[in-house]
Scaffold this motif. Structure first.
Motif, PDB file in Angstrom:
ATOM      1  N   ALA A  14      -0.320  -3.595   3.104  1.00 32.28           N
ATOM      2  CA  ALA A  14      -1.486  -2.785   3.421  1.00 32.28           C
ATOM      3  C   ALA A  14      -1.856  -2.972   4.890  1.00 32.28           C
ATOM      4  O   ALA A  14      -1.829  -4.089   5.419  1.00 32.28           O
ATOM      5  CB  ALA A  14      -2.651  -3.171   2.526  1.00 32.28           C
ATOM      6  N   GLY A  15      -2.190  -1.848   5.540  1.00 35.78           N
ATOM      7  CA  GLY A  15      -2.503  -1.878   6.957  1.00 35.78           C
ATOM      8  C   GLY A  15      -1.312  -1.616   7.855  1.00 35.78           C
ATOM      9  O   GLY A  15      -1.469  -1.399   9.056  1.00 35.78           O
ATOM     10  N   ASP A  90      -1.563   4.679  -1.375  1.00 31.71           N
ATOM     11  CA  ASP A  90      -0.565   5.577  -0.788  1.00 31.71           C
ATOM     12  C   ASP A  90       0.800   5.404  -1.448  1.00 31.71           C
ATOM     13  O   ASP A  90       1.735   6.159  -1.152  1.00 31.71           O
ATOM     14  CB  ASP A  90      -0.424   5.319   0.713  1.00 31.71           C
ATOM     15  N   THR A  91       0.926   4.419  -2.326  1.00 33.08           N
ATOM     16  CA  THR A  91       2.187   4.183  -3.017  1.00 33.08           C
ATOM     17  C   THR A  91       2.574   5.391  -3.856  1.00 33.08           C
ATOM     18  O   THR A  91       1.795   5.867  -4.684  1.00 33.08           O
ATOM     19  CB  THR A  91       2.076   2.942  -3.917  1.00 33.08           C
ATOM     20  N   GLN A 119      10.886   6.547  -1.778  1.00 32.56           N
ATOM     21  CA  GLN A 119       9.826   5.699  -2.324  1.00 32.56           C
ATOM     22  C   GLN A 119       9.099   4.975  -1.206  1.00 32.56           C
ATOM     23  O   GLN A 119       9.712   4.362  -0.321  1.00 32.56           O
ATOM     24  CB  GLN A 119      10.414   4.674  -3.284  1.00 32.56           C
ATOM     25  N   VAL A 120       7.771   5.028  -1.269  1.00 34.90           N
ATOM     26  CA  VAL A 120       6.913   4.250  -0.382  1.00 34.90           C
ATOM     27  C   VAL A 120       6.050   3.350  -1.258  1.00 34.90           C
ATOM     28  O   VAL A 120       5.349   3.837  -2.146  1.00 34.90           O
ATOM     29  CB  VAL A 120       6.019   5.156   0.489  1.00 34.90           C
ATOM     30  N   THR A 121       6.111   2.057  -1.013  1.00 28.67           N
ATOM     31  CA  THR A 121       5.331   1.093  -1.781  1.00 28.67           C
ATOM     32  C   THR A 121       4.493   0.273  -0.810  1.00 28.67           C
ATOM     33  O   THR A 121       5.036  -0.318   0.136  1.00 28.67           O
ATOM     34  CB  THR A 121       6.232   0.170  -2.603  1.00 28.67           C
ATOM     35  N   VAL A 122       3.178   0.261  -1.033  1.00 25.16           N
ATOM     36  CA  VAL A 122       2.265  -0.473  -0.175  1.00 25.16           C
ATOM     37  C   VAL A 122       1.663  -1.616  -0.998  1.00 25.16           C
ATOM     38  O   VAL A 122       0.988  -1.378  -2.004  1.00 25.16           O
ATOM     39  CB  VAL A 122       1.151   0.433   0.373  1.00 25.16           C
ATOM     40  N   SER A 123       1.921  -2.829  -0.579  1.00 27.91           N
ATOM     41  CA  SER A 123       1.408  -3.990  -1.306  1.00 27.91           C
ATOM     42  C   SER A 123       0.062  -4.427  -0.736  1.00 27.91           C
ATOM     43  O   SER A 123      -0.196  -4.292   0.464  1.00 27.91           O
ATOM     44  CB  SER A 123       2.404  -5.141  -1.218  1.00 27.91           C
ATOM     45  N   SER A 124      -0.764  -4.951  -1.611  1.00 33.29           N
ATOM     46  CA  SER A 124      -2.110  -5.377  -1.185  1.00 33.29           C
ATOM     47  C   SER A 124      -2.110  -6.827  -0.730  1.00 33.29           C
ATOM     48  O   SER A 124      -1.150  -7.552  -0.890  1.00 33.29           O
ATOM     49  CB  SER A 124      -3.092  -5.187  -2.335  1.00 33.29           C
TER      50      SER A 124
END
Length: 124
Positions: A14-15, A90-91, A119-124
């Motif tokens: 994230a960010g 946004d994932t 695939q776009v994966t956004v981790s927190s």
């Protein structure tokens, strides 16, 4: 027939930022409006960003305004999506699309051609 091939997806915190690319195999690339859409698990496909034939006008979903930027290079027959300040929401699988009519990108989801998605994966 237009073939669209996306690249640039991946895993980011994230960010962070990612830049998606979509290469088209068509000579008449400059005659198509282009767009990016996304689909998260269990959700419908949604509009993210669109751009007109010349690249002079761009359109964004409210959820990405100020964070994402769409651009195109007609000489390279490629459309880009620069994604900054990414959030976990946004994932999704991101798809590029092409349409002869801009309305089929920015008003209704009815493009003439779709890419296979990245695939776009956004981790927190």
């Amino acid at each position: 027939q237009v073939q669209l091939v996306e690249s640039g997806g991946g895993l980011v915190q994230a960010g962070g930022s990612l830049r998606l690319s979509c290469a088209a195999s068509v000579r008449t690339f400059s005659r198509y409006a282009l767009g990016w859409f996304r689909q998260a698990p269990g959700k419908e496909r949604e509009f993210v960003a669109g751009i007109n034939w010349t690249g002079t006008s761009s359109y964004y979903a409210d959820s990405v305004k100020g964070r994402f930027s769409i651009s195109r290079d007609n000489a390279k027959t490629t459309v880009y999506l620069q994604m900054n300040s990414l959030k976990p929401e946004d994932t999704a699988v991101y798809y590029c699309a092409a349409a002869g009519d801009l309305q089929d990108i920015v008003v209704v989801i009815r493009p003439d051609y779709w890419g296979q998605g990245t695939q776009v994966t956004v981790s927190s």
